[in-house]
Design an enzyme around this catalytic site. Structure first.
Site, PDB file in Angstrom:
ATOM      1  N   ARG A  94      81.753  89.691  -9.062  1.00 20.62           N
ATOM      2  CA  ARG A  94      80.664  88.772  -9.413  1.00 20.62           C
ATOM      3  C   ARG A  94      81.074  87.294  -9.392  1.00 20.62           C
ATOM      4  O   ARG A  94      80.247  86.440  -9.052  1.00 20.62           O
ATOM      5  CB  ARG A  94      80.071  89.154 -10.774  1.00 20.62           C
ATOM      6  CG  ARG A  94      78.686  88.528 -11.033  1.00 20.62           C
ATOM      7  CD  ARG A  94      77.971  89.230 -12.167  1.00 20.62           C
ATOM      8  NE  ARG A  94      76.597  88.752 -12.322  1.00 20.62           N
ATOM      9  CZ  ARG A  94      76.181  87.954 -13.298  1.00 20.62           C
ATOM     10  NH1 ARG A  94      77.030  87.543 -14.217  1.00 20.62           N
ATOM     11  NH2 ARG A  94      74.920  87.574 -13.373  1.00 20.62           N
TER      12      ARG A  94
ATOM     13  N   ILE B 276      71.317  84.096 -10.262  1.00 21.28           N
ATOM     14  CA  ILE B 276      71.898  85.405 -10.006  1.00 21.28           C
ATOM     15  C   ILE B 276      71.491  86.265 -11.192  1.00 21.28           C
ATOM     16  O   ILE B 276      71.674  85.879 -12.347  1.00 21.28           O
ATOM     17  CB  ILE B 276      73.437  85.332  -9.840  1.00 21.28           C
ATOM     18  CG1 ILE B 276      74.031  86.738  -9.656  1.00 21.28           C
ATOM     19  CG2 ILE B 276      74.105  84.595 -10.982  1.00 21.28           C
ATOM     20  CD1 ILE B 276      75.530  86.723  -9.344  1.00 21.28           C
ATOM     21  N   SER B 277      70.896  87.406 -10.935  1.00 19.40           N
ATOM     22  CA  SER B 277      70.279  88.205 -11.988  1.00 19.40           C
ATOM     23  C   SER B 277      71.297  88.732 -12.995  1.00 19.40           C
ATOM     24  O   SER B 277      72.477  88.909 -12.693  1.00 19.40           O
ATOM     25  CB  SER B 277      69.514  89.389 -11.383  1.00 19.40           C
ATOM     26  OG  SER B 277      68.396  88.952 -10.657  1.00 19.40           O
ATOM     27  N   GLN B 278      70.813  88.997 -14.185  1.00 18.61           N
ATOM     28  CA  GLN B 278      71.590  89.635 -15.238  1.00 18.61           C
ATOM     29  C   GLN B 278      72.108  90.979 -14.738  1.00 18.61           C
ATOM     30  O   GLN B 278      71.352  91.765 -14.171  1.00 18.61           O
ATOM     31  CB  GLN B 278      70.687  89.830 -16.453  1.00 18.61           C
ATOM     32  CG  GLN B 278      71.319  90.563 -17.616  1.00 18.61           C
ATOM     33  CD  GLN B 278      70.300  90.877 -18.699  1.00 18.61           C
ATOM     34  OE1 GLN B 278      69.114  90.577 -18.549  1.00 18.61           O
ATOM     35  NE2 GLN B 278      70.759  91.479 -19.781  1.00 18.61           N
TER      36      GLN B 278
END
Length: 220
Positions: A40, A66-68
């Site tokens: 990530r 950027i999504s959880q």
């Protein structure tokens, strides 16, 4: 002599994240494995790299996020991806979700309306040596009709209404997962083809996504 504060390693932070995802219901081993092996920090801006393993959304370029990780895991698990599947992703963003999908499927076709985000994501795909991701700069709401039908479709921006143009690009029995709604909070829904031209619709949870916009973005 006083000891310096202990700083968690990336391995420790990642292990803590995986445990957190499990506790929230992301339990599919293949999905957790894909998240665990996707770096990530590569997909985050320098200012936020030390927060890459937090279970939270983080800013990226073009005013996007950027999504959880929990939402990434939940949506991926809900999509029920198989190694033989051709997947359409609407909203490439940083390429984090794309990379996870690429580890679980045969091919990923991903569409992004921001040229800057697309270029940056393509560089990350090269860095990771991904060979089963095909990118397109364009209007995600239109899907990718030339490559349809798809086994699975994931939408990472909120459609105001049922995404009929995308549902039309699903194979019979295919699955589409998308946030639906016009407000700041949307309903994450799964559409599963019933084999008769209709869909079984399930509301999974409330989510917060940027809206799915028409056309491509004009960037300075």
């Amino acid at each position: 002599m006083a000891k310096l504060p202990h700083k968690d390693t990336h391995e420790t932070q990642l292990a803590r994240l995986i445990l957190a995802l499990r506790s929230q219901g992301v339990t599919e081993p293949a999905v957790l494995g894909a998240i665990e092996t996707t770096p990530r920090p590569l997909f985050t801006q320098d200012l936020f790299k030390d927060r890459a393993f937090e279970d939270s959304a983080l800013p990226i370029a073009c005013g996007q996020t950027i999504s959880q990780p929990f939402i990434v895991g939940l949506m991926t698990q809900a999509l029920r991806v198989d190694k033989r599947d051709r997947v359409l992703e609407i909203g490439t963003g940083s390429g984090y979700q794309t990379t996870i999908l690429s580890k679980l499927s045969r091919l990923v076709y991903t569409v992004e309306r921001y040229r800057t985000l697309m270029r940056d994501a393509e560089e990350r795909f090269k860095t990771l040596g991904l060979t089963n991701v095909i990118t397109r700069f364009g209007d995600g709401g239109e899907g990718w009709p030339e490559q349809a039908p798809f086994d699975r479709i994931m939408v990472t921006a909120a459609a105001s209404d049922e995404p009929k143009a995308l549902l039309a690009q699903l194979k019979p029995g295919g699955v589409l997962v998308a946030p639906i709604g016009k407000g700041p909070v949307q309903s994450l829904r799964r559409y599963t083809g019933d084999g008769k031209g209709g869909f079984v619709i399930e509301a999974l949870t409330d989510v917060r996504f940027v809206p799915l916009l028409d056309g491509v973005a004009k960037e300075l």
